[in-house]
Structures are given as C-alpha cells and as structure tokens.
Design a protein around this motif. Structure first.
Motif, PDB file in Angstrom:
ATOM      1  N   HIS A  44     -14.203 -12.311   5.698  1.00 23.39           N
ATOM      2  CA  HIS A  44     -14.927 -11.308   6.489  1.00 23.39           C
ATOM      3  C   HIS A  44     -14.595  -9.863   6.116  1.00 23.39           C
ATOM      4  O   HIS A  44     -15.241  -8.949   6.637  1.00 23.39           O
ATOM      5  CB  HIS A  44     -14.656 -11.527   7.983  1.00 23.39           C
ATOM      6  N   PRO A  46     -14.930  -6.482   4.192  1.00 19.52           N
ATOM      7  CA  PRO A  46     -16.201  -5.953   3.648  1.00 19.52           C
ATOM      8  C   PRO A  46     -16.168  -5.671   2.144  1.00 19.52           C
ATOM      9  O   PRO A  46     -15.910  -4.553   1.707  1.00 19.52           O
ATOM     10  CB  PRO A  46     -16.396  -4.657   4.451  1.00 19.52           C
ATOM     11  N   LYS A  47     -16.462  -6.667   1.338  1.00 18.29           N
ATOM     12  CA  LYS A  47     -16.474  -6.500  -0.115  1.00 18.29           C
ATOM     13  C   LYS A  47     -17.677  -5.669  -0.567  1.00 18.29           C
ATOM     14  O   LYS A  47     -18.734  -5.692   0.045  1.00 18.29           O
ATOM     15  CB  LYS A  47     -16.504  -7.869  -0.802  1.00 18.29           C
ATOM     16  N   THR A  48     -17.490  -4.962  -1.681  1.00 18.09           N
ATOM     17  CA  THR A  48     -18.543  -4.080  -2.198  1.00 18.09           C
ATOM     18  C   THR A  48     -19.331  -4.679  -3.362  1.00 18.09           C
ATOM     19  O   THR A  48     -20.492  -4.345  -3.557  1.00 18.09           O
ATOM     20  CB  THR A  48     -17.940  -2.766  -2.711  1.00 18.09           C
ATOM     21  N   TYR A  75     -13.283  -3.157  -1.524  1.00 16.97           N
ATOM     22  CA  TYR A  75     -13.737  -3.167  -0.130  1.00 16.97           C
ATOM     23  C   TYR A  75     -14.237  -1.790   0.283  1.00 16.97           C
ATOM     24  O   TYR A  75     -13.923  -0.787  -0.338  1.00 16.97           O
ATOM     25  CB  TYR A  75     -12.585  -3.552   0.816  1.00 16.97           C
ATOM     26  N   THR A  76     -15.017  -1.767   1.363  1.00 19.74           N
ATOM     27  CA  THR A  76     -15.363  -0.495   2.002  1.00 19.74           C
ATOM     28  C   THR A  76     -14.355  -0.238   3.120  1.00 19.74           C
ATOM     29  O   THR A  76     -13.855  -1.174   3.753  1.00 19.74           O
ATOM     30  CB  THR A  76     -16.785  -0.521   2.580  1.00 19.74           C
ATOM     31  N   SER A  78     -13.553   1.774   6.682  1.00 20.47           N
ATOM     32  CA  SER A  78     -14.078   2.504   7.835  1.00 20.47           C
ATOM     33  C   SER A  78     -13.004   2.569   8.909  1.00 20.47           C
ATOM     34  O   SER A  78     -12.223   1.634   9.088  1.00 20.47           O
ATOM     35  CB  SER A  78     -15.337   1.835   8.384  1.00 20.47           C
ATOM     36  N   SER A  81     -11.439  -0.242  11.583  1.00 15.83           N
ATOM     37  CA  SER A  81     -11.755  -1.590  11.105  1.00 15.83           C
ATOM     38  C   SER A  81     -10.497  -2.404  10.884  1.00 15.83           C
ATOM     39  O   SER A  81      -9.384  -1.881  10.830  1.00 15.83           O
ATOM     40  CB  SER A  81     -12.544  -1.512   9.797  1.00 15.83           C
TER      41      SER A  81
END
Length: 234
Positions: A44, A46-48, A75-76, A78, A81
């Motif tokens: 889960h 967040p891969k780019t 990853y992204t 934020s 997160s």
C-alpha cells in the motif's frame, strides 16, 4: 532441516515471545518471511514507477540545471502519510533498518529498469561529519546499502564529502535551498570515478538543490555520468 538450523529457528521463535517483531509502519506482528515492514504495508505504500519512464517529474526537476542521465524516486511523499512516519523513524528515531529495507525493495525495481542497468557505483549524499556524529548515521547511506545489496553494486561513501556544515533545508524556499548548498560538496579522489556511471542516492527529493550540488561535484570526474535515485519525491 539441520540441527543447527532447527535450534536457530527455535531460538528466534522463543525470542519473539518476549521481543515480538513488529512492522515499523503499522505495528502488526511480522511473519517469519517478513522483515521490518509487513507485506500489506509494502503493497500500500505509494509507488511512483518513475524508474520506468525517463521523462518523469524527478528527471524534469534537473532539466537545465545539471546534466543527469536518469532520475527516479520509488514513492511519493505527503505530510501525515504512513510513508512520512517511516521516513521520520529512519531519520530521527534510529530505525536504520527501515532505510536498508526500503533500499532493497527499490533496488529490485531499479535493476530491472533499462535506465539503471549499467550503474558502476552507488554514492550516497553525504552528511557533514558534525551532523553525522550527532545523528549517529547517514540515512542516505543506509538507503544506498539496501540498493547495493539488491543491485549487486559497490558503495562509495568516502569520496564525496560535505565541506561545510549548513542549516536544515526544511523551512527554506527554492533559492535559499540552493544558496545553502552551493559549492559545499567536494570529491576527494576524482580519478576513482573516471568514466563511471554513478548512482547518487538520497532519502527524499524536494527541490533537488542538494542533489544538484552533489552532481556538479561528481561530474568533475572525467567522463563520469550521474543518475539519481531517492526513496521519495515530495
């Protein structure tokens, strides 16, 4: 199963009764085949997939600033997160295993990317010795170690140095970030990197000022090429 392996397995199971292995992201118990971060959390995050596209947002950051071959973040990032919590633990709570573990996963992806197959050496963004002494480690070097394990590439953490101890970049704007790192990096032995394709590594890229300054120093080695890999893109 050999007797030695059987005893080792029994001992680890016994230890887990009193010191359970927990996921650094969600706090759940880890299964035997899991380390540091559970499979569910890894899935889960967040891969780019930036490593599959040459003209991705991280590469574009450096256009017109410094000659970078390829650049990617895994990853992204934020605020608030689960991934930010992992990075915070890595940088400020001595959870060094997080950097190595995420670096390994990133390396598995990079070694299958056509853009990163010919890397010769991996170099982490250096901390000033004063700051590294306070923290006890360089988080970028831990990420580099994980990448090296997966990609089977050597790590050079001694050649590129930070000459000047600077203020934190966190609350600075883009111009202030560049001014804060301009000309503070230096190569000790440029001859060691002649004609090498260098993978420059950091934990998070925001404006790219620190990585840009590092790349300028690395490119003073004759015939050197620089690509960039960071765990996250903010």
């Amino acid at each position: 199963m050999t007797l030695k392996l059987s005893i080792s397995t029994w001992f680890n199971d016994f230890l887990n009764l009193f010191y359970p292995r927990l996921c650094e992201a969600c706090g759940s118990y880890l299964f035997k085949n899991e380390t540091t971060i559970c499979t569910r959390c890894l899935f889960h995050l967040p891969k780019t997939d930036f490593h599959l596209n040459k003209n991705n947002p991280v590469s574009i950051l450096f256009w017109g600033r410094v000659n970078i071959n390829y650049a990617a973040s895994y990853y992204t990032f934020s605020k608030g997160s689960q991934f930010q919590k992992l990075i915070h633990k890595l940088k400020y709570h001595n959870k060094q295993e997080i950097g190595i573990a995420l670096g390994k996963h990133f390396g598995e992806s990079l070694k299958n990317s056509e853009f990163f197959k010919d890397i010769d050496v991996i170099i982490p963004v250096p901390l000033h010795p004063k700051k590294e002494k306070i923290r006890g480690y360089n988080q970028a070097e831990l990420v580099a170690l994980g990448l090296g394990k997966s990609m089977l590439k050597p790590i050079d953490s001694k050649n590129l140095i930070r000459k000047i101890h600077t203020e934190s970049q966190t609350k600075k704007n883009k111009l202030e970030r560049w001014q804060n790192v301009d000309n503070i990096f230096e190569l000790i032995e440029p001859s060691n990197l002649i004609n090498k394709h260098i993978l420059l590594v950091d934990d998070v890229v925001t404006t790219g000022s620190t990585l840009e300054a590092c790349a300028h120093a690395l490119l003073k080695a004759e015939g050197a090429k620089v690509s960039i890999a960071t765990l996250a893109y903010a």
